[in-house]
Design a protein around this motif. Sequence first.
Motif, short mmCIF file in Angstrom:
data_model
loop_
_atom_site.label_atom_id
_atom_site.label_comp_id
_atom_site.label_asym_id
_atom_site.label_seq_id
_atom_site.Cartn_x
_atom_site.Cartn_y
_atom_site.Cartn_z
N THR A 1 8.20 1.05 0.58
CA THR A 1 7.71 2.43 0.45
C THR A 1 8.87 3.38 0.20
N LEU A 2 9.96 3.22 0.96
CA LEU A 2 11.13 4.08 0.79
C LEU A 2 11.76 3.89 -0.58
N ASN A 3 11.84 2.65 -1.04
CA ASN A 3 12.41 2.40 -2.37
C ASN A 3 11.60 3.10 -3.46
N GLN A 4 10.28 3.05 -3.34
CA GLN A 4 9.44 3.72 -4.33
C GLN A 4 9.60 5.23 -4.26
N LEU A 5 9.77 5.77 -3.05
CA LEU A 5 9.99 7.20 -2.89
C LEU A 5 11.31 7.63 -3.53
N LEU A 6 12.35 6.80 -3.37
CA LEU A 6 13.64 7.11 -3.98
C LEU A 6 13.54 7.12 -5.51
N VAL A 7 12.82 6.15 -6.06
CA VAL A 7 12.67 6.07 -7.51
C VAL A 7 11.90 7.26 -8.04
N GLU A 8 10.83 7.64 -7.35
CA GLU A 8 10.01 8.76 -7.82
C GLU A 8 10.76 10.08 -7.75
N MET A 9 11.62 10.24 -6.73
CA MET A 9 12.35 11.50 -6.58
C MET A 9 13.42 11.66 -7.65
N ASP A 10 14.13 10.58 -7.95
CA ASP A 10 15.20 10.68 -8.94
C ASP A 10 15.40 9.31 -9.58
N GLY A 11 14.51 8.96 -10.50
CA GLY A 11 14.60 7.69 -11.20
C GLY A 11 14.77 7.92 -12.69
N PHE A 12 14.28 6.97 -13.50
CA PHE A 12 14.40 7.10 -14.95
C PHE A 12 13.47 8.17 -15.50
N GLU A 13 12.28 8.31 -14.88
CA GLU A 13 11.32 9.30 -15.37
C GLU A 13 11.46 10.59 -14.58
N VAL B 1 8.89 7.22 7.47
CA VAL B 1 8.95 6.36 6.29
C VAL B 1 10.36 6.30 5.69
N GLY B 2 11.24 7.23 6.07
CA GLY B 2 12.55 7.32 5.43
C GLY B 2 13.70 6.79 6.26
N ARG B 3 13.41 5.95 7.25
CA ARG B 3 14.50 5.43 8.08
C ARG B 3 15.43 4.52 7.27
N ASP C 1 19.44 11.98 11.69
CA ASP C 1 20.47 10.96 11.88
C ASP C 1 19.98 9.56 11.51
N VAL C 2 18.66 9.33 11.49
CA VAL C 2 18.16 7.99 11.18
C VAL C 2 17.70 7.85 9.74
N LEU C 3 17.81 8.90 8.94
CA LEU C 3 17.36 8.84 7.56
C LEU C 3 18.33 8.03 6.70
N ASP C 4 17.79 7.41 5.67
CA ASP C 4 18.61 6.63 4.75
C ASP C 4 19.52 7.56 3.95
N PRO C 5 20.81 7.21 3.80
CA PRO C 5 21.73 8.08 3.04
C PRO C 5 21.29 8.34 1.61
N ALA C 6 20.56 7.40 1.00
CA ALA C 6 20.11 7.60 -0.37
C ALA C 6 19.14 8.75 -0.49
N LEU C 7 18.43 9.07 0.59
CA LEU C 7 17.51 10.20 0.57
C LEU C 7 18.25 11.53 0.56
N VAL D 1 0.83 -1.20 0.00
CA VAL D 1 0.00 0.00 0.00
C VAL D 1 0.87 1.25 0.00
N GLY D 2 1.96 1.23 0.80
CA GLY D 2 2.83 2.41 0.88
C GLY D 2 3.40 2.80 -0.47
N ALA D 3 3.93 1.81 -1.20
CA ALA D 3 4.50 2.10 -2.52
C ALA D 3 3.42 2.58 -3.48
N SER D 4 2.23 2.01 -3.38
CA SER D 4 1.13 2.45 -4.25
C SER D 4 0.75 3.90 -3.97
N ARG D 5 0.75 4.28 -2.69
CA ARG D 5 0.40 5.65 -2.34
C ARG D 5 1.46 6.64 -2.80
N VAL D 6 2.72 6.21 -2.77
CA VAL D 6 3.79 7.09 -3.27
C VAL D 6 3.60 7.33 -4.76
N ARG D 7 3.32 6.26 -5.52
CA ARG D 7 3.09 6.43 -6.96
C ARG D 7 1.91 7.35 -7.23
#
Length: 643
Positions: free
Chosen positions: A278-290, A260-262, A305-311, A232-238
């Motif tokens: 959910t985080l993976n989908q957020l990363l793709v939407e922010m800076d992916g192929f599209e 959501v970004g831990r 301090d707890v956020l994922d470095p990819a964010l 559901v989380g990934a669907s809501r991000v899309r």
Amino acid sequence: MNKFSKNIGFYLIIIAISFLIAQYFITPTPVEEDFSYSEFIQLIETEQIEEVTIVGENIIEGETIDGKEFEINIPGTIEKIEQTLQDNNIVINTEPAPEPPWWASILGYLFPVILILGFWFFIMKRMQGGGNKVMSFGKSKARRHDEEGKKRVTFDDVANYEEVKEELREVVEFLKSPEKFSKLGAEIPKGILLVGPPGTGKTLMARAVAGEAGVPFFIISGSDFVEMFVGVGASRVRDLFEQGKENAPCIIFVDELDAVGRQRGAGVGGGHDEREQTLNQLLVEMDGFEPNEGIILMAATNRPDVLDPALLRPGRFDRQVIVDKPDFKGRRGVLKIHVQNKPIANDVDLDIVAKRTPGFTGADMENLANEAAILAARRDKRQISMLEFDDAIDRVIAGPQKKSRLISDKEKDIVSYHETGHALLGELLEHADPTHKVSIIPRGRAGGFTINLPEADKNYVTKSELTDKITALLGGRVAEEIFLNDISTGAQNDLERATKIARSMVTEYGMSDEIGPLTLGQKNGDQVFLGRDISRSKNYSEEVAALIDEEVKDFIDSAYNKAREILNENKEMVEAMVAELKEKETLVSDDINKIIAEYKEDYEYEPAEEANSKTESKEEESRGSNLDLEANPEININLKNNN
């Protein structure tokens, strides 16, 4: 009617009416009998009936010899009554039962089909659109700000934070005039992360951007992405970014991003954890192929301090804007905004209130103004005076006043000497924060309290200041020992804070002469879903651990002996202040300075007004970058639990 038609009750009523109509025409109408079955048998046996007509399967019609017509429903089968009629030589005629209308028969066959189609139509209506309809849990819960009808917030409603406003004004200007940047080949940041302690106004700053930009502004909380259903989380991000593309240019604001970004890799479910999807989908939407042109993502968190470095890499959250606790000027500006719609008395000096509240956030200042207004209303005043603001500060810091609590004379002596020890050391120590107020009136869980305020907002703290702070914290325990020949549990909080400061001096700040400039111990970076700073990893030997304990004890013992020496030298001053404190119950800095000036010849007494003016000038001079956040002191208040 349109609103009601969307309700399930409408469809239930339609189905019920259709069912009743079908039943009315399909089910035969019950016969109204002229006499009972036993009376009918008796008429046959007494030869009162000569001829009957059997209609259908169980209805008998006829006429008695005296001309009375009848119609009766035969229970059970008709064969038994036929035999009785034949035995009594009664003429028997037969007629078929009347049939219902042709359309009623068709309705009986179509009714199940209508019921299924109606239920299917209802389900499909519920599945369309977002909100809380059935099967819509994959839709984004983002709310569009310009449709909420709230009061428009602009940068004028946010006091201070000029540097933060400048960073965000670039975003607003890009959305209004993108060609200005595109001509120079500049690209606007894709993501802006607002970082700061709770209550500093991060969400308010985002609302101000929405008010200034004049573009669609979508708001969603980080916890709104994740539900009990997998995926559901990934669907809501899309869906959220699809809404953004449809309304581009726009701003999407995610509040409490750390929900959501831990950092990935520490979840119980590994790579298949719902949060990680959910985080993976957020990363793709922010800076992916599209590319998501025209969409700017803003987010707020107090746990970067707890956020994922990819964010946090460039291309996602390009900028991190620090929204820290306001300084003197910022507190004054925040307070001015929150009192502009309140009746303020002429004796209220917002500069003094701001000076007395170091460490307060914007939310604290708002709460302070509200508490002062509540106190004024409780006292049946038409305006809020300085007295209400002063009491409100004490209430916010230490809790509500409890004058009704009865304490014995012994406990009153303990609290009086204890708080006097804190208050005098705050004034007599060279590098300690001066004492603003001391009281023996219980507040909240505290039997008494002492408030020490720094003369100016500090960005850094020296070793001498930390040493004197430990000494002032131990002053209460030392005063009990010297003047009461006993000690109490009231110093528990003081000892805890003093030990924590001393250990930080040794293990974090490198202030131990024996150990040297080393940082010992490291915060655990693992188990981020449980919190990173639950414990510190031990990266030193047992010998060094023993040396750390010894150095901490040396800092505490040195401060304890210094406090004992100062209070022993000023016993008469302590006794005079205790007597004054018992009588008035609350002493302010002016009262304390008068007592000290009477017993100390080289002590220069300054009236409160002059001291305040000097403090304000120092406040204006002490401006700089707040790099050492952990060393930034807050209000030094000593709470004593005498339970």
